[in-house]
Design a protein around this motif. Structure first.
Motif, PDB file in Angstrom:
ATOM      1  N   ILE A   1       0.745  -1.217  -0.074  1.00  0.00           N
ATOM      2  CA  ILE A   1      -0.045   0.004   0.022  1.00  0.00           C
ATOM      3  C   ILE A   1       1.001   1.309  -0.016  1.00  0.00           C
ATOM      4  CG2 ILE A   1      -1.632   1.475   1.287  1.00  0.00           C
ATOM      5  CD1 ILE A   1      -2.780  -1.430  -0.012  1.00  0.00           C
ATOM      6  N   GLY A   2       1.656   1.357   1.008  1.00  0.00           N
ATOM      7  CA  GLY A   2       2.687   2.569   1.028  1.00  0.00           C
ATOM      8  C   GLY A   2       4.159   2.409   0.684  1.00  0.00           C
ATOM      9  N   LEU A   3       4.600   3.023  -0.256  1.00  0.00           N
ATOM     10  CA  LEU A   3       5.918   2.931  -0.462  1.00  0.00           C
ATOM     11  C   LEU A   3       6.936   3.803   0.067  1.00  0.00           C
ATOM     12  CD1 LEU A   3       5.246   3.213  -4.589  1.00  0.00           C
ATOM     13  CD2 LEU A   3       5.377   1.066  -3.108  1.00  0.00           C
ATOM     14  N   PRO A   4       8.306   3.615   0.052  1.00  0.00           N
ATOM     15  CA  PRO A   4       9.387   4.381   0.961  1.00  0.00           C
ATOM     16  C   PRO A   4       9.172   6.035   0.765  1.00  0.00           C
ATOM     17  CG  PRO A   4      10.424   2.401  -0.104  1.00  0.00           C
ATOM     18  CD  PRO A   4       8.895   2.601  -0.762  1.00  0.00           C
ATOM     19  N   GLY A   5       8.983   6.515   1.610  1.00  0.00           N
ATOM     20  CA  GLY A   5       8.930   8.043   1.746  1.00  0.00           C
ATOM     21  C   GLY A   5       7.754   8.607   1.537  1.00  0.00           C
ATOM     22  N   GLU A   6       6.565   7.695   1.274  1.00  0.00           N
ATOM     23  CA  GLU A   6       5.041   7.909   1.283  1.00  0.00           C
ATOM     24  C   GLU A   6       4.512   8.283   2.672  1.00  0.00           C
ATOM     25  OE1 GLU A   6       3.882   6.763  -3.166  1.00  0.00           O
ATOM     26  OE2 GLU A   6       3.187   5.319  -1.272  1.00  0.00           O
ATOM     27  N   THR A   7       3.321   9.173   2.740  1.00  0.00           N
ATOM     28  CA  THR A   7       2.675   9.296   3.906  1.00  0.00           C
ATOM     29  C   THR A   7       1.482   8.420   3.861  1.00  0.00           C
ATOM     30  OG1 THR A   7       3.719  11.407   4.338  1.00  0.00           O
ATOM     31  CG2 THR A   7       1.678  11.004   5.573  1.00  0.00           C
ATOM     32  N   VAL A   8       1.336   7.716   4.830  1.00  0.00           N
ATOM     33  CA  VAL A   8      -0.025   6.943   4.713  1.00  0.00           C
ATOM     34  C   VAL A   8      -0.927   7.342   6.018  1.00  0.00           C
ATOM     35  CG1 VAL A   8      -1.103   4.611   4.796  1.00  0.00           C
ATOM     36  CG2 VAL A   8       1.422   4.832   3.952  1.00  0.00           C
ATOM     37  N   GLU A   9      -2.083   7.507   5.528  1.00  0.00           N
ATOM     38  CA  GLU A   9      -3.211   8.058   6.523  1.00  0.00           C
ATOM     39  C   GLU A   9      -4.486   7.259   6.227  1.00  0.00           C
ATOM     40  OE1 GLU A   9      -5.594  11.618   8.267  1.00  0.00           O
ATOM     41  OE2 GLU A   9      -4.466  12.010   6.639  1.00  0.00           O
ATOM     42  N   ILE A  10      -5.318   6.695   7.436  1.00  0.00           N
ATOM     43  CA  ILE A  10      -6.427   6.003   6.904  1.00  0.00           C
ATOM     44  C   ILE A  10      -7.553   6.707   7.607  1.00  0.00           C
ATOM     45  CG2 ILE A  10      -8.028   3.880   7.305  1.00  0.00           C
ATOM     46  CD1 ILE A  10      -5.091   2.477   7.409  1.00  0.00           C
ATOM     47  N   ARG A  11      -8.697   7.194   6.787  1.00  0.00           N
ATOM     48  CA  ARG A  11      -9.724   7.960   7.790  1.00  0.00           C
ATOM     49  C   ARG A  11     -11.104   7.142   7.068  1.00  0.00           C
ATOM     50  NH1 ARG A  11      -8.871  13.367   4.620  1.00  0.00           N
ATOM     51  NH2 ARG A  11      -6.821  13.095   4.295  1.00  0.00           N
ATOM     52  N   ASP A  12     -11.806   6.562   8.222  1.00  0.00           N
ATOM     53  CA  ASP A  12     -13.003   5.939   7.937  1.00  0.00           C
ATOM     54  C   ASP A  12     -12.895   4.679   6.903  1.00  0.00           C
ATOM     55  OD1 ASP A  12     -14.549   7.519   9.988  1.00  0.00           O
ATOM     56  OD2 ASP A  12     -15.016   8.869   8.488  1.00  0.00           O
ATOM     57  N   GLY A  13     -11.754   4.145   7.231  1.00  0.00           N
ATOM     58  CA  GLY A  13     -11.447   2.854   6.093  1.00  0.00           C
ATOM     59  C   GLY A  13     -10.934   3.456   4.891  1.00  0.00           C
ATOM     60  N   GLN A  14     -10.798   4.653   4.661  1.00  0.00           N
ATOM     61  CA  GLN A  14     -10.243   5.064   3.379  1.00  0.00           C
ATOM     62  C   GLN A  14      -8.882   5.221   3.428  1.00  0.00           C
ATOM     63  OE1 GLN A  14     -11.586   5.751  -0.086  1.00  0.00           O
ATOM     64  NE2 GLN A  14      -9.375   5.789  -0.428  1.00  0.00           N
TER      65      GLN A  14
ATOM     66  N   PRO B   1      -1.287  10.079  10.113  1.00  0.00           N
ATOM     67  CA  PRO B   1      -0.455  10.085   9.030  1.00  0.00           C
ATOM     68  C   PRO B   1       0.784   9.424   9.594  1.00  0.00           C
ATOM     69  CG  PRO B   1      -1.506  12.118   9.091  1.00  0.00           C
ATOM     70  CD  PRO B   1      -2.185  11.264  10.329  1.00  0.00           C
ATOM     71  N   VAL B   2       1.198   8.525   8.645  1.00  0.00           N
ATOM     72  CA  VAL B   2       2.776   7.761   9.159  1.00  0.00           C
ATOM     73  C   VAL B   2       3.742   8.115   8.086  1.00  0.00           C
ATOM     74  CG1 VAL B   2       2.176   6.448  10.976  1.00  0.00           C
ATOM     75  CG2 VAL B   2       2.206   5.452   8.737  1.00  0.00           C
ATOM     76  N   LYS B   3       5.008   8.372   7.929  1.00  0.00           N
ATOM     77  CA  LYS B   3       5.595   8.275   6.877  1.00  0.00           C
ATOM     78  C   LYS B   3       6.375   7.055   6.939  1.00  0.00           C
ATOM     79  CE  LYS B   3       8.827  10.968   4.176  1.00  0.00           C
ATOM     80  NZ  LYS B   3       9.377  12.327   4.074  1.00  0.00           N
ATOM     81  N   VAL B   4       6.519   6.367   5.609  1.00  0.00           N
ATOM     82  CA  VAL B   4       6.982   5.185   5.461  1.00  0.00           C
ATOM     83  C   VAL B   4       8.620   5.435   5.352  1.00  0.00           C
ATOM     84  CG1 VAL B   4       7.240   3.206   3.849  1.00  0.00           C
ATOM     85  CG2 VAL B   4       5.090   4.275   4.225  1.00  0.00           C
ATOM     86  N   PRO B   5       9.312   4.848   5.862  1.00  0.00           N
ATOM     87  CA  PRO B   5      10.767   5.096   6.079  1.00  0.00           C
ATOM     88  C   PRO B   5      11.370   4.434   4.889  1.00  0.00           C
ATOM     89  CG  PRO B   5      10.101   3.964   7.976  1.00  0.00           C
ATOM     90  CD  PRO B   5       8.941   3.882   7.393  1.00  0.00           C
TER      91      PRO B   5
END
Length: 170
Positions: free
Chosen positions: A84-97, A120-124
């Motif tokens: 889902i999340g690649l290095p350097g990207e920020t992943v966040e989930i809101r109401d399942g989205q 939000p979390v940044k993928v290392p």
């Protein structure tokens, strides 16, 4: 030059077949069994898949690929999830989205949604954020964190069992 006895020819053939099989399994392709429902509807419990173990020596994982990897909490176990999340990207989930860098992503493979929220979390660098397709029933990066690239075994390419579901997996 005398012909070899039949038993020696047979023994040499069996030994070479075993050597070739071990090399293929170690470096090229390996079969895996799907034990849980975390990837429903894409993969079902009991499905058997083939994984291209050499793949990530030549290319990086892409978002949406289904990957077998060593479980970060217990590297003796293998897990299968979707990148889902690649290095350097920020992943966040809101109401399942799921949002990547504040943009919602389209996930047609997710039929069982939940209403999970994650800040939000940044993928290392060199790591990946993985999620199962069956969101309410998947232990994934939301709970145990990122997967280092070195833990990736390879992408799932083909389902070979059961016979009614033989085919490519995406």
């Amino acid at each position: 030059m005398a012909a070899k006895p039949w038993w020696r020819e047979t023994l040499e053939t069996v030994v070479w077949a075993l050597v070739l099989a071990l090399i293929l399994r170690a470096f090229v392709v390996q079969a895996f069994w799907i034990p849980s429902g975390s990837m429903i509807p894409t993969l079902l419990p009991g499905d058997r898949v083939l994984v291209a173990k050499f793949w990530y020596h030549f290319t990086d994982p892409k978002r949406g690929q289904i990957v077998v990897f060593r479980y970060p909490v217990d590297p003796r176990r293998d897990f299968v999830k979707r990148v889902i999340g690649l290095p350097g990207e920020t992943v966040e989930i809101r109401d399942g989205q799921v949002y990547i860098n504040e943009e919602p992503i389209v996930e047609p493979y997710v039929q069982n949604r939940d209403f999970y929220n994650m800040s939000p979390v940044k993928v290392p660098p060199g790591e990946y954020f993985m999620m199962g397709d069956n969101r309410p029933n998947s232990q994934d990066s939301r709970f145990w964190g990122f997967v280092p690239k070195g833990f990736l075994r390879g992408p799932v390419l083909f389902r070979y069992w059961p016979p009614s579901r033989i085919g490519a997996v995406d």
